[in-house]
Design an enzyme around this catalytic site. Structure first.
Site, PDB file in Angstrom:
ATOM      1  N   GLU A  97     -23.946   6.241 -10.434  1.00 21.35           N
ATOM      2  CA  GLU A  97     -23.175   5.011 -10.179  1.00 21.35           C
ATOM      3  C   GLU A  97     -21.984   5.446  -9.339  1.00 21.35           C
ATOM      4  OE1 GLU A  97     -24.060   2.055 -11.078  1.00 21.35           O
ATOM      5  OE2 GLU A  97     -25.688   2.559 -12.441  1.00 21.35           O
TER       6      GLU A  97
ATOM      7  N   GLU B  72     -27.934   0.792 -14.712  1.00 17.29           N
ATOM      8  CA  GLU B  72     -27.531   0.868 -16.116  1.00 17.29           C
ATOM      9  C   GLU B  72     -27.576  -0.546 -16.689  1.00 17.29           C
ATOM     10  OE1 GLU B  72     -23.598   2.716 -15.756  1.00 17.29           O
ATOM     11  OE2 GLU B  72     -24.491   4.610 -16.353  1.00 17.29           O
TER      12      GLU B  72
ATOM     13  N   ASN C 168     -11.115   5.602 -13.739  1.00 21.62           N
ATOM     14  CA  ASN C 168     -10.536   4.272 -13.483  1.00 21.62           C
ATOM     15  C   ASN C 168     -10.655   3.306 -14.665  1.00 21.62           C
ATOM     16  OD1 ASN C 168     -13.327   4.173 -12.857  1.00 21.62           O
ATOM     17  ND2 ASN C 168     -13.008   2.323 -11.658  1.00 21.62           N
TER      18      ASN C 168
ATOM     19  N   CYS D 241     -14.417  -0.138  -9.147  1.00 21.87           N
ATOM     20  CA  CYS D 241     -15.474   0.032  -8.139  1.00 21.87           C
ATOM     21  C   CYS D 241     -15.963  -1.317  -7.632  1.00 21.87           C
ATOM     22  CB  CYS D 241     -16.622   0.837  -8.725  1.00 21.87           C
ATOM     23  SG  CYS D 241     -17.256   0.130 -10.254  1.00 21.87           S
TER      24      CYS D 241
ATOM     25  N   THR E 247     -18.935  13.184  -4.669  1.00 23.10           N
ATOM     26  CA  THR E 247     -19.286  13.968  -5.868  1.00 23.10           C
ATOM     27  C   THR E 247     -20.733  13.688  -6.253  1.00 23.10           C
ATOM     28  OG1 THR E 247     -17.039  13.441  -6.611  1.00 23.10           O
ATOM     29  CG2 THR E 247     -18.395  14.691  -8.122  1.00 23.10           C
TER      30      THR E 247
HETATM   31  P1  NAD Z   1     -14.993  11.776  -9.129  1.00 21.99           P
HETATM   32  O1  NAD Z   1     -16.311  11.797  -8.446  1.00 21.99           O
HETATM   33  O2  NAD Z   1     -13.898  12.583  -8.570  1.00 21.99           O
HETATM   34  O3  NAD Z   1     -15.132  12.240 -10.654  1.00 21.99           O
HETATM   35  C1  NAD Z   1     -15.998  11.600 -11.560  1.00 21.99           C
HETATM   36  C2  NAD Z   1     -16.319  12.561 -12.684  1.00 21.99           C
HETATM   37  O4  NAD Z   1     -17.087  13.630 -12.137  1.00 21.99           O
HETATM   38  C3  NAD Z   1     -15.091  13.198 -13.329  1.00 21.99           C
HETATM   39  O5  NAD Z   1     -15.314  13.349 -14.711  1.00 21.99           O
HETATM   40  C4  NAD Z   1     -15.034  14.556 -12.649  1.00 21.99           C
HETATM   41  O6  NAD Z   1     -14.380  15.534 -13.407  1.00 21.99           O
HETATM   42  C5  NAD Z   1     -16.508  14.865 -12.513  1.00 21.99           C
HETATM   43  N1  NAD Z   1     -16.844  15.850 -11.491  1.00 21.99           N
HETATM   44  C6  NAD Z   1     -16.182  16.141 -10.358  1.00 21.99           C
HETATM   45  N2  NAD Z   1     -16.798  17.168  -9.719  1.00 21.99           N
HETATM   46  C7  NAD Z   1     -17.876  17.492 -10.454  1.00 21.99           C
HETATM   47  C8  NAD Z   1     -18.896  18.470 -10.334  1.00 21.99           C
HETATM   48  N3  NAD Z   1     -18.932  19.342  -9.328  1.00 21.99           N
HETATM   49  N4  NAD Z   1     -19.850  18.522 -11.277  1.00 21.99           N
HETATM   50  C9  NAD Z   1     -19.835  17.660 -12.313  1.00 21.99           C
HETATM   51  N5  NAD Z   1     -18.872  16.744 -12.510  1.00 21.99           N
HETATM   52  C10 NAD Z   1     -17.914  16.658 -11.589  1.00 21.99           C
HETATM   53  O7  NAD Z   1     -14.613  10.242  -9.228  1.00 21.99           O
HETATM   54  P2  NAD Z   1     -13.262   9.648  -9.742  1.00 21.99           P
HETATM   55  O8  NAD Z   1     -12.240   9.880  -8.689  1.00 21.99           O
HETATM   56  O9  NAD Z   1     -13.031  10.102 -11.122  1.00 21.99           O
HETATM   57  O10 NAD Z   1     -13.612   8.093  -9.821  1.00 21.99           O
HETATM   58  C11 NAD Z   1     -13.454   7.198  -8.780  1.00 21.99           C
HETATM   59  C12 NAD Z   1     -14.784   6.916  -8.116  1.00 21.99           C
HETATM   60  O11 NAD Z   1     -15.710   6.445  -9.077  1.00 21.99           O
HETATM   61  C13 NAD Z   1     -14.672   5.833  -7.065  1.00 21.99           C
HETATM   62  O12 NAD Z   1     -15.423   6.222  -5.941  1.00 21.99           O
HETATM   63  C14 NAD Z   1     -15.326   4.631  -7.728  1.00 21.99           C
HETATM   64  O13 NAD Z   1     -15.883   3.692  -6.847  1.00 21.99           O
HETATM   65  C15 NAD Z   1     -16.369   5.290  -8.562  1.00 21.99           C
HETATM   66  N6  NAD Z   1     -16.798   4.423  -9.653  1.00 21.99           N
HETATM   67  C16 NAD Z   1     -18.048   3.884  -9.611  1.00 21.99           C
HETATM   68  C17 NAD Z   1     -18.470   3.027 -10.612  1.00 21.99           C
HETATM   69  C18 NAD Z   1     -19.850   2.423 -10.603  1.00 21.99           C
HETATM   70  O14 NAD Z   1     -20.253   1.898 -11.625  1.00 21.99           O
HETATM   71  N7  NAD Z   1     -20.579   2.479  -9.506  1.00 21.99           N
HETATM   72  C19 NAD Z   1     -17.608   2.736 -11.666  1.00 21.99           C
HETATM   73  C20 NAD Z   1     -16.334   3.305 -11.672  1.00 21.99           C
HETATM   74  C21 NAD Z   1     -15.942   4.159 -10.667  1.00 21.99           C
END
Ligand code: NAD
Length: 490
Positions: free
Chosen positions: A252, A463, A154, A286, A234
């Site tokens: 996060e 963080e 995002n 997020c 995840t």
């Molecule tokens: P996601 O969990 O699908 O993917 C995040 C990352 O994890 C990607 O690089 C993905 O390839 C990797 N990943 C997926 N499966 C994995 C596995 N089995 N092992 C290791 N890595 C793996 O999330 P997304 O769809 O990319 O992002 C959106 C989400 O992120 C939303 O829920 C949002 O709220 C959250 N987010 C949180 C913050 C925060 O600071 N808390 C900031 C931005 C986004």
């Protein structure tokens, strides 16, 4: 120099193909077209990246802080110099308006490097004198070795560098993985690091799917820490894989943040900001305030005003300077967000939006109209599940007590936004709201020294500032006993 449409791994300072020769399609969200291919890495590529990181570690971890800081400042300068090409790549990859990438997100990536370059030269550790025992304890803060940074789609470069910068500042070597949906700017960072003089192997970038490339990173025995930002489901999986290996872990995760509006607020400022907290980056931040709670006396007026503002937002090609809303990131995400519109018809009333938007010339793009839904209960799926699109719900409240119950009645606890001019109320509520960040009469203001992270299902750990520097270092106590008798030497 690699062709722009082929995203390779960056290992030991070189762009290399995945060993398996497996690729995934890179799809442009604004057109729905395949625009290139992305390395789909596996355990072999991760092993090569780890080897490079391990070879670089001895020298990088002993590199004087000023030199590390100097290189990182140069990386920041190069990001600034390449702002336009990075912003274009970010906008094309993620479907976000170019103005957002150019004015907010890519500049913040440069700021991340600058901040941690400076922070590492100010970082200090502690000493404890054991008075009466003739001993002094010195805490060393040592880098961990090879660490991993896994980031979402995002805010791609912004969140990638938010992890990578403190990791390398503290002397670690990194195996990092950006999202497979938005790989380009992270890939471009490799070249920037080379140009800035970052030694090969200090930053290695592995591209590919989470289930293959990401999973291999989690499982590699020589990776000492996992800094992960992504979805809660995840994150749960990551924790399950990483915990038995006793690696350091920072998570996060998702949010379902309340945007709380009292009648005494600065109404115009609140309204303008609420349009942002609701729909900025197509609601894919997020920290977006997707549950809006409004004090009863201004509820009807607010509802009308928010709907009017939402309907006046310009949905268009991300490359155009006057576009307010671009495309959501992918077809599956588009389908997921729209699936909530059926739920909305059962759980509430759609006041505006609720359907795809058709952008001329981009008919196959993933555009969704900004959507406002009125709900009568916080216990509905619309208010309990993270939708992560341009979708907000509104509902009224009558008292602080009722509001607090609504705000905290959710599985997440990332952030909250509070609109009021009453200082006592600000403090009363800020202390009681379950969230890692409470924005009062503001949103998304950044001070990189502050702790950032979530309560409940929004994550574990923090963080930012010292929290990041502490995460990426291991404290070691050195206890030195000394003779305390004055010597009567002539
Ligand atoms: P996601 O969990 O699908 O993917 C995040 C990352 O994890 C990607 O690089 C993905 O390839 C990797 N990943 C997926 N499966 C994995 C596995 N089995 N092992 C290791 N890595 C793996 O999330 P997304 O769809 O990319 O992002 C959106 C989400 O992120 C939303 O829920 C949002 O709220 C959250 N987010 C949180 C913050 C925060 O600071 N808390 C900031 C931005 C986004």
């Amino acid at each position: 120099m690699m062709p722009d449409s082929t995203i390779l791994n960056f290992i030991n300072g070189h762009y290399v193909e995945p060993k398996s020769k497996q690729w995934i399609d890179n799809i442009c969200p604004a057109t729905g077209k395949v625009v290139g291919k992305i390395a789909n890495s596996n355990a072999e590529d991760v092993a090569a990246a780890c080897l490079a990181a391990e070879s670089a570690f001895e020298s990088w971890s002993e590199t004087p802080l000023e030199k590390r800081a100097h290189i990182m400042m140069k990386i920041a300068d190069l990001i600034d110099q390449q702002m336009e090409s990075l912003a274009v790549a970010e906008s094309q990859d993620g479907g976000k308006p170019i103005t957002r990438a150019r004015n907010i997100e890519v500049p913040r990536a440069a700021t991340n490097f600058r901040f941690f370059a400076s922070a590492i030269t100010q970082f200090s550790s502690e000493a404890h004198e054991s008075v009466g025992q003739n001993a002094i304890n010195i805490t060393l803060r040592q880098p961990l070795g090879t660490v991993s940074c896994i980031s979402p789609w995002n805010l791609p470069l912004y969140l990638f560098t938010w992890k990578v910068a403190p990791a390398i500042a503290t002397g670690n070597c990194v195996v990092a993985k950006p999202s497979e949906l938005t790989p380009r700017t992270a890939s471009m960072l490799g070249e920037i690091c080379n140009e800035a003089g970052l030694p090969p192997g200090v930053l290695n970038i592995i591209q590919g799917q989470g289930t293959t490339a990401g999973q291999a990173i989690l499982e590699h025995p020589n990776i000492k820490a996992v800094s992960f930002t992504g979805g809660t489901a995840t994150g749960e999986h990551v924790a399950r894989v990483v915990a038995p290996q006793f690696k350091k872990l920072s998570l996060e995760l998702g949010g379902k943040n309340p945007n709380i509006i009292f009648a005494d607020c600065n109404y115009q400022k609140m309204l303008a900001t609420t349009v942002q907290t609701s729909f900025a980056n197509q609601g894919q931040i997020c920290l977006c305030g997707s549950r809006i709670f409004v004090e009863q006396p201004i509820y009807e007026k607010f509802k009308t005003d928010l709907v009017t503002r939402a309907q006046s937002l310009k949905i268009g090609p991300p490359a155009l300077p006057d576009t307010d809303l671009g495309a959501v990131v992918s077809q599956p995400h588009f389908d997921k967000v729209l699936s909530y519109m059926d739920i909305a018809k059962q759980e509430g009333t759609i006041l505006c939006g609720g359907e795809p938007a058709v952008v001329p010339g981009h008919e196959n793009g993933f555009f969704i109209k900004p959507t406002v839904i009125e709900v009568s209960s916080n216990r509905c799926r619309l208010n309990q599940e993270e939708i992560f699109g341009p979708v907000v719900t509104v509902m009224p409240f009558k008292s602080e007590t009722e509001l607090l119950g609504l705000a905290n009645d959710v599985g997440f606890g990332l952030s909250a936004t509070l609109w009021t001019r009453d200082l006592d109320r600000t403090m009363r509520l800020s202390k009681k709201i379950d969230a890692g960040v409470v924005w009062v009469n503001s949103w998304l203001m950044r001070d990189l020294r502050t702790p950032f992270g979530g309560f409940k299902n929004s994550g574990v750990g923090r963080e930012g500032g010292l929290e990041s520097l502490r995460f990426f270092t291991e404290p070691k106590n050195v206890c030195i006993a000394f003779e305390n008798n004055l010597k009567n030497e002539p």
